[in-house]
Write an enzyme that holds these catalytic residues in place. Structure first.
Site, PDB file in Angstrom:
ATOM      1  N   TRP A 185      40.589  30.518  22.151  1.00 38.29           N
ATOM      2  CA  TRP A 185      40.195  29.362  22.937  1.00 38.29           C
ATOM      3  C   TRP A 185      41.249  29.210  23.929  1.00 38.29           C
ATOM      4  CZ3 TRP A 185      35.538  28.211  22.449  1.00 38.29           C
ATOM      5  CH2 TRP A 185      34.785  28.595  21.419  1.00 38.29           C
ATOM      6  N   ASP A 193      44.443  21.214  22.417  1.00 39.38           N
ATOM      7  CA  ASP A 193      43.115  21.379  21.789  1.00 39.38           C
ATOM      8  C   ASP A 193      43.165  21.307  20.291  1.00 39.38           C
ATOM      9  OD1 ASP A 193      40.469  22.136  20.851  1.00 39.38           O
ATOM     10  OD2 ASP A 193      40.394  23.845  22.047  1.00 39.38           O
ATOM     11  N   LYS A 250      33.672  20.314  13.667  1.00 42.50           N
ATOM     12  CA  LYS A 250      34.260  20.861  12.555  1.00 42.50           C
ATOM     13  C   LYS A 250      34.560  19.667  11.614  1.00 42.50           C
ATOM     14  CE  LYS A 250      35.127  24.448  15.271  1.00 42.50           C
ATOM     15  NZ  LYS A 250      34.422  25.031  16.346  1.00 42.50           N
TER      16      LYS A 250
HETATM   17  C1  LIG Z   1      39.961  25.275  19.045  1.00 40.07           C
HETATM   18  C2  LIG Z   1      38.433  25.129  19.913  1.00 40.07           C
HETATM   19  N1  LIG Z   1      38.227  24.665  20.992  1.00 40.07           N
HETATM   20  C3  LIG Z   1      37.091  24.683  21.563  1.00 40.07           C
HETATM   21  C4  LIG Z   1      35.983  25.144  21.131  1.00 40.07           C
HETATM   22  C5  LIG Z   1      34.538  24.990  21.776  1.00 40.07           C
HETATM   23  O1  LIG Z   1      33.868  24.011  21.269  1.00 40.07           O
HETATM   24  P1  LIG Z   1      32.535  23.829  21.758  1.00 40.07           P
HETATM   25  O2  LIG Z   1      31.575  25.106  21.528  1.00 40.07           O
HETATM   26  O3  LIG Z   1      31.922  22.383  21.312  1.00 40.07           O
HETATM   27  O4  LIG Z   1      32.491  23.555  23.361  1.00 40.07           O
HETATM   28  C6  LIG Z   1      35.949  25.630  19.735  1.00 40.07           C
HETATM   29  C7  LIG Z   1      34.686  25.767  18.868  1.00 40.07           C
HETATM   30  O5  LIG Z   1      34.891  26.636  18.023  1.00 40.07           O
HETATM   31  C8  LIG Z   1      37.333  25.536  19.062  1.00 40.07           C
HETATM   32  O6  LIG Z   1      37.280  25.985  17.835  1.00 40.07           O
END
Ligand SMILES: Cc1ncc(COP(=O)(O)O)c(C=O)c1O
Length: 262
Positions: free
Chosen positions: A2, A72, A96
């Site tokens: 990420w 994040d 989550k």
């Molecule tokens: C740490 C983290 N950041 C961002 C995201 C992306 O989330 P989204 O799919 O809602 O954009 C995820 C998705 O699993 C994640 O685990």
């Protein structure tokens, strides 16, 4: 993974310096971030506080040397107490631990809600737009907000995030204890940085990993296949997973190991 995406995105808007990385060991630990080389003119320091795919989590926040910390928290939000004032901004997809997919919660320090932005910035992408309109500039995701409200009330009713944290520690321990005692399965993260939410593990061969994934799936344990960039298996044990789920998985894996060990 990420952070990699965040870096690519941030590069569109400015200069990005990767101050620390654990790429050398396939992201299986959190580097020492007590004395990073952070340029004085950096606008902020970004971390992904729980790396969902690799299963690593920060036990101690980085020393940002006075710079704003942006985190994040998507895959750990509300899994444990958090001192919000340590951050300039926290954001987390709700899917989550909090509610149905399709919404993000952003907690931002008031002085960071700036108005002096590039006029080309879409109105919707401005935090001041959302702050001024009580997060109702557009028609909001009412269903997700409603469900998140239920979860907030539930968390309060059980005694708050301290209690949730304790439950998460006990639940993850069931799986980590098994992995530490197993001869067939091994956790992939250095113990000090293990996530309470995402627990990646492997056997000694990709073929056996695939066999275990198929066997778990056939037995009704879904989504244990590790992310394609890591392979192996991954047990995601978010707030909603009861300890009984972790115990059942461990029993299954123990049985599998016994049956496949001569
Ligand atoms: C740490 C983290 N950041 C961002 C995201 C992306 O989330 P989204 O799919 O809602 O954009 C995820 C998705 O699993 C994640 O685990």
């Amino acid at each position: 993974a990420w952070s990699k995406k965040a870096i690519a995105e941030a590069k569109k808007y400015g200069e990005v310096i990767v101050a620390a990385s654990s790429k050398d060991k396939n992201y299986s630990y959190i580097p020492d971030c007590s004395d990073l080389d952070i340029p004085d003119d950096a606008d902020y320091v970004y971390i992904c506080e729980n790396e969902t795919i690799h299963g690593v989590t920060w036990q101690q926040l980085p020393n940002t040397k006075g710079h704003i910390l942006v985190s994040d928290q998507s895959s750990m939000f509300l899994s444990q107490p958090c001192n919000v004032s340590d951050y300039g901004m926290i954001y987390a997809g709700v899917q989550k631990n909090v509610g149905p997919a399709g919404m993000v919660i952003a907690i931002i320090r008031e002085d960071l809600i700036r108005e002096d932005l590039d006029p080309k910035m879409p109105i919707y992408m401005r935090y001041d737009t959302h702050a001024k309109n009580d997060s109702m500039y557009n028609t909001p995701n009412c269903w997700a907000i409603y469900c998140c409200g239920k979860v907030f009330k539930y968390l309060k009713s059980i005694g708050g995030l301290e209690v949730m944290h304790q439950r998460n520690i006990e639940k993850a321990k069931v799986i980590y204890d098994f992995l530490d005692s197993s001869k067939m399965f091994h956790g992939t993260v250095e113990p000090e940085f293990r996530s309470l939410m995402n627990i990646p593990f492997v056997t000694d061969s990709a073929e056996l990993d695939a066999e275990v994934v198929a066997a778990t799936k056939a037995a009704g344990y879904d989504n244990l296949k590790g992310h394609k960039s890591v392979g192996g298996l991954r047990a995601s044990v978010y707030n909603a997973m009861p300890i009984e789920g972790a115990q059942a998985l461990v029993e299954f894996l123990k049985k599998f190991e016994a049956e496949h060990t001569k």
